[in-house]
Design a protein around this motif. Structure first.
Motif, short mmCIF file in Angstrom:
data_model
loop_
_atom_site.label_atom_id
_atom_site.label_comp_id
_atom_site.label_asym_id
_atom_site.label_seq_id
_atom_site.Cartn_x
_atom_site.Cartn_y
_atom_site.Cartn_z
N PRO A 1 0.83 -1.21 0.00
CA PRO A 1 0.00 0.00 0.00
C PRO A 1 0.87 1.26 0.00
O PRO A 1 1.91 1.31 0.67
N PRO A 2 0.47 2.28 -0.77
CA PRO A 2 1.29 3.50 -0.86
C PRO A 2 1.46 4.18 0.50
O PRO A 2 0.52 4.30 1.26
N ARG A 3 2.69 4.57 0.75
CA ARG A 3 2.99 5.33 1.96
C ARG A 3 2.45 6.75 1.77
O ARG A 3 2.24 7.19 0.63
N PRO A 4 2.24 7.50 2.84
CA PRO A 4 1.76 8.88 2.69
C PRO A 4 2.66 9.69 1.76
O PRO A 4 3.88 9.67 1.88
N GLY A 5 2.05 10.35 0.79
CA GLY A 5 2.78 11.17 -0.17
C GLY A 5 3.30 10.43 -1.37
O GLY A 5 3.85 11.03 -2.29
N ALA A 6 3.12 9.12 -1.42
CA ALA A 6 3.61 8.31 -2.54
C ALA A 6 2.46 7.90 -3.45
O ALA A 6 1.34 7.67 -3.00
N GLN A 7 2.76 7.81 -4.75
CA GLN A 7 1.79 7.27 -5.71
C GLN A 7 1.79 5.75 -5.68
O GLN A 7 0.79 5.12 -5.94
N ALA A 8 2.96 5.17 -5.39
CA ALA A 8 3.10 3.71 -5.30
C ALA A 8 4.26 3.42 -4.37
O ALA A 8 5.21 4.20 -4.29
N SER A 9 4.18 2.29 -3.67
CA SER A 9 5.25 1.89 -2.75
C SER A 9 5.56 0.41 -2.95
O SER A 9 4.67 -0.37 -3.32
N TYR A 10 6.82 0.05 -2.69
CA TYR A 10 7.30 -1.30 -2.93
C TYR A 10 8.26 -1.73 -1.83
O TYR A 10 8.94 -0.89 -1.24
N THR A 11 8.35 -3.03 -1.62
CA THR A 11 9.41 -3.63 -0.83
C THR A 11 10.25 -4.44 -1.80
O THR A 11 9.71 -5.24 -2.58
N ILE A 12 11.55 -4.23 -1.78
CA ILE A 12 12.44 -4.82 -2.78
C ILE A 12 13.56 -5.56 -2.08
O ILE A 12 14.13 -5.09 -1.09
#
Length: 155
Positions: free
Chosen positions: A44-55
């Motif tokens: 789920p996108p973090r605040p202020g992000a359009q998209a979030s990832y774990t890499i």
């Protein structure tokens, strides 16, 4: 104490800026380009992000092989600009600012600036790894964006 430095590169490819931006801003597709990435999970996108990832990356330091996990956020994703920030413990940040511009003959120019900040004792290793990985990504990017060669017409 933290250290910071920047490197940049430019790639030209036969693509539209929008197609290039779609590939570069979708980190789930980075495994095909980035030589260190072994796994990408969208979260789920973090605040202020359009998209979030774990890499997850696989790294080598001398005889040691190890995996790291970090979090990346796409902050801006437009046809002409992408801004991403990746954060990893301890206090390591990679900021990627990509600008895309259409050029004649169906080419896109992709200008990438990477700024890495890390604790001073880790900085040289982290910067060397980041620069090598992103320059390898740059060499793969053109081919990933090129349309497949058209098949000859049937006879």
């Amino acid at each position: 104490m933290l250290s910071s430095d920047t490197f940049s590169y430019t790639v030209q490819a036969r693509s539209s800026p929008a197609e290039a931006a779609a590939l570069l801003s979708d980190l789930t597709r980075q495994g095909e380009l980035h030589p260190l990435i072994v796994r990408v999970r969208r979260v789920p996108p973090r605040p202020g992000a359009q998209a979030s990832y774990t890499i997850n990356d696989r790294l080598v330091a001398g005889p040691l092989r190890f995996q790291t996990t970090y979090h990346a956020d796409v902050l801006i994703s437009e046809a002409d600009e992408i801004v991403m920030v990746a954060r990893q413990w301890p206090a390591t940040t990679v900021r990627n600012h990509t600008r895309l511009r259409a050029e004649p003959d169906g080419l896109v120019r992709i200008d990438v600036e990477i700024t890495l900040t890390a604790p001073t004792p880790l900085f040289r290793y982290a910067f060397r790894q980041a620069r090598a990985a992103h320059l390898a990504l740059a060499t793969r990017l053109g081919a990933a964006l090129e349309p497949p060669p058209s098949e000859p017409p049937p006879t």
